[in-house]
Design an enzyme around this catalytic site. Structure first.
Site, mmCIF file in Angstrom:
data_model
loop_
_atom_site.group_PDB
_atom_site.id
_atom_site.type_symbol
_atom_site.label_atom_id
_atom_site.label_comp_id
_atom_site.label_asym_id
_atom_site.label_seq_id
_atom_site.Cartn_x
_atom_site.Cartn_y
_atom_site.Cartn_z
ATOM 1 N N GLU A 281 -10.534 -24.601 -3.804
ATOM 2 C CA GLU A 281 -9.333 -24.925 -3.002
ATOM 3 C C GLU A 281 -8.303 -23.820 -3.176
ATOM 4 O OE1 GLU A 281 -7.919 -28.241 -5.259
ATOM 5 O OE2 GLU A 281 -9.625 -29.499 -4.787
ATOM 6 N N GLY A 283 -5.341 -21.120 -2.621
ATOM 7 C CA GLY A 283 -4.156 -20.977 -1.778
ATOM 8 C C GLY A 283 -3.634 -19.553 -1.894
ATOM 9 N N TYR A 324 10.519 -19.224 -11.236
ATOM 10 C CA TYR A 324 9.565 -18.881 -12.296
ATOM 11 C C TYR A 324 9.877 -17.521 -12.924
ATOM 12 C CZ TYR A 324 6.945 -21.855 -8.999
ATOM 13 O OH TYR A 324 6.559 -22.825 -8.124
ATOM 14 N N CYS A 351 25.061 -19.009 -3.347
ATOM 15 C CA CYS A 351 26.049 -19.178 -4.412
ATOM 16 C C CYS A 351 25.431 -19.724 -5.692
ATOM 17 C CB CYS A 351 27.161 -20.089 -3.922
ATOM 18 S SG CYS A 351 27.863 -19.444 -2.414
ATOM 19 N N GLU A 352 24.561 -18.962 -6.289
ATOM 20 C CA GLU A 352 23.920 -19.316 -7.563
ATOM 21 C C GLU A 352 23.575 -17.993 -8.245
ATOM 22 O OE1 GLU A 352 22.214 -22.506 -8.465
ATOM 23 O OE2 GLU A 352 22.640 -23.576 -6.604
ATOM 24 N N TYR A 379 3.496 -19.316 -1.147
ATOM 25 C CA TYR A 379 4.624 -20.014 -1.761
ATOM 26 C C TYR A 379 5.948 -19.304 -1.463
ATOM 27 C CZ TYR A 379 0.645 -22.154 -4.046
ATOM 28 O OH TYR A 379 -0.558 -22.781 -4.271
HETATM 29 N N1 LLP Z 1 -5.528 -27.325 -5.621
HETATM 30 C C1 LLP Z 1 -4.562 -28.041 -6.228
HETATM 31 C C2 LLP Z 1 -4.841 -29.433 -6.600
HETATM 32 C C3 LLP Z 1 -3.309 -27.454 -6.489
HETATM 33 O O1 LLP Z 1 -2.372 -28.164 -7.097
HETATM 34 C C4 LLP Z 1 -3.071 -26.116 -6.106
HETATM 35 C C5 LLP Z 1 -1.784 -25.473 -6.350
HETATM 36 C C6 LLP Z 1 -4.111 -25.415 -5.472
HETATM 37 C C7 LLP Z 1 -5.327 -26.042 -5.254
HETATM 38 C C8 LLP Z 1 -3.958 -23.996 -5.012
HETATM 39 O O2 LLP Z 1 -3.753 -23.142 -6.094
HETATM 40 P P1 LLP Z 1 -3.631 -21.550 -5.894
HETATM 41 O O3 LLP Z 1 -4.986 -21.050 -5.423
HETATM 42 O O4 LLP Z 1 -2.582 -21.318 -4.877
HETATM 43 O O5 LLP Z 1 -3.254 -21.048 -7.224
HETATM 44 N N2 LLP Z 1 4.609 -22.572 -6.322
HETATM 45 C C9 LLP Z 1 3.862 -21.939 -7.387
HETATM 46 C C10 LLP Z 1 2.385 -22.288 -7.339
HETATM 47 C C11 LLP Z 1 2.144 -23.778 -7.399
HETATM 48 C C12 LLP Z 1 0.686 -24.142 -7.321
HETATM 49 C C13 LLP Z 1 0.546 -25.598 -7.092
HETATM 50 N N3 LLP Z 1 -0.792 -26.051 -6.939
HETATM 51 C C14 LLP Z 1 4.078 -20.436 -7.295
HETATM 52 O O6 LLP Z 1 4.784 -19.985 -6.405
HETATM 53 O O7 LLP Z 1 3.595 -19.705 -8.147
#
Ligand code: LLP
Length: 425
Positions: A281, A283, A324, A351-352, A379
């Site tokens: 999965e 992203g 982060y 304003c932060e 993201y």
């Molecule tokens: N599957 C599940 C159940 C997840 O919770 C996530 C991401 C993914 C797949 C996809 O993960 P990836 O391949 O994108 O690492 N906002 C944060 C990242 C939060 C990830 C949340 N879950 C950032 O900007 O680093």
């Protein structure tokens, strides 16, 4: 020279191009802040997964949360990808682009009754169940609706992903997944019920993993569980390792997808589980490199202790540095001769004090300069907000020499479109 996110971004005669389109011309045409995506870069990242898995029975579900723009979803759907969703808002998006409901998996720790009903009515492929109460709720609603859903169970394998604590999800003190030691009784219950079909187990241990050894630790734990299931006469079809593959923002060296697939396959085969379908999965690793956030320097501000480039993009447009403290690459869209060695903090107008995009960077220091925050496809837009009543940015997709507006910038009316001032006020 500046490091570029893919071979589809390049400097030509000192100007930064995305494919064959000059980024400054997009900034002029559509205004800034502006997200720009390279279709070729997106397709290349998707292809890397397809190639790494070509000899393995597999399923690829793009994690919609990383970037949920309809056009990007459509591109992935046309390549045959399914989708990992975490809300019925994301479900609505993928149905909107005509995704096959059977290729949708619903993940997330907090699925509401409404969300479960809507997803069941849509006929989605499977749910990733994260707790026993969720399982009970799901089975109850599904039997009321006379539907027999397919289920994966997300196991929390208690392994350290060695990533930022906010995006580390596979440790036993995280809210995610089913406690490793409680999993077996629950899986036995699921296998025994006639009201649902147990198809797989799943884990997602964190995001932005640069080394794959945590995946292998998780895999070994899941295999122990598979062996216990087998000794109870329970066989499953799929094993899902979630997302999490990291990208190079600064100097990270990411192991190859081939090594990930090969390491997982070897471990599974050794224990007699080579027939399981590998599910991912991803992203970030699919969409990060294709996106850049363009912003225009408004002011060069110098204090006795600091130099700031104040841009028109802020934490509401790209929150990763504020949330982060992440390092995002920032590069000029036009190269200049200036030999200025000044280090700047690149900040926004919000304003932060947490409203910064980059710290201590050597950059051309002119008001009016358009900068590109690269590696911003994941993201970025999906975590943007309207804080400070700032209109969310427009998004443009570049395909070769053409640029398509794929989301218009908010209008002022959009800012208050859902608000109602009662007539007595
Ligand atoms: N599957 C599940 C159940 C997840 O919770 C996530 C991401 C993914 C797949 C996809 O993960 P990836 O391949 O994108 O690492 N906002 C944060 C990242 C939060 C990830 C949340 N879950 C950032 O900007 O680093």
């Amino acid at each position: 020279m500046y490091e570029l996110p893919s071979k589809h971004f390049s400097y030509c005669n000192g100007k930064l191009f995305c494919e064959q389109v000059e980024l400054q011309s997009l900034a002029e045409e559509f205004g800034t802040p502006l997200y720009v995506y390279s279709e070729a870069t997106l397709c290349e990242a998707a292809l890397a997964y397809e190639v790494a898995l070509k000899d393995t029975p597999h399923k690829l579900h793009y994690a919609v949360k990383a970037n949920s723009n309809l056009t990007l979803l459509k591109i992935l759907q046309k390549r045959g990808w399914g989708f990992d969703i975490v809300s019925i808002g994301e479900l609505a998006r993928v149905l909107q682009i005509g995704a096959d409901p059977k290729r949708i998996v619903f993940s997330g720790v907090g699925k509401t009754e409404e969300e479960i009903r809507v997803a069941l009515s849509a006929g989605i492929g499977a749910f990733n169940v994260e707790s026993e109460p969720e399982f009970d709720r799901l089975v109850q609603i599904a039997s009321e609706m006379n539907i027999r859903p397919k289920l994966y169970f997300r196991i929390n394998p208690d392994v350290d992903a060695h990533t930022h604590p906010y995006i580390s999800t596979g440790l036993k003190n995280n809210k995610f997944g089913i406690d490793y030691f409680s999993a077996l009784p629950l899986l036995k219950r699921a296998a025994a019920t006639a009201q649902a079909e147990l198809v797989g187990i799943d884990c997602h241990i964190g995001s932005q993993l640069t080394s794959f050894s945590p995946y292998f630790d998780a895999c070994e734990k899941l295999i122990e569980l598979l062996e216990k299931l087998r000794s109870n006469g329970i066989e499953i079809q799929d094993i899902d390792f979630g997302g999490g593959v990291g990208v190079r923002y600064r100097d990270e060296n990411i192991d190859s997808l081939d090594s990930l697939v090969c390491g997982l396959r070897t471990r599974l085969s050794e224990k007699g589980f080579s027939h399981l379908k590998l599910v991912f999965e991803p992203g970030r690793s699919v969409v990060a490199a294709c996106g850049a956030l363009l912003c225009t320097v408004q002011y060069v501000k110098t204090t006795p202790v600091k130099h700031f480039l104040i841009t028109d993009a802020g934490m509401n447009d790209l929150i990763r540095p504020a949330l982060y403290a992440s390092w995002m690459p920032v590069i000029p869209t036009a190269l200049t001769e200036a030999a200025d060695q000044t280090l700047f903090d690149v900040v926004g107008p919000v304003c932060e004090s947490s409203d910064w995009l980059a710290r201590d960077r050597e950059l051309p220091a002119k008001a009016g300069e358009v900068l590109a925050v690269t590696m911003a496809g994941a993201y970025g837009m999906s975590m943007s907000s309207r804080y400070n009543s700032r209109r969310q940015p427009a998004e443009v997709l570049v395909r070769g020499k053409d640029a398509f507006l794929i989301r218009r910038r908010d209008t002022f009316d959009d800012l208050w479109a859902n608000e109602v001032v009662p007539s007595d006020f």
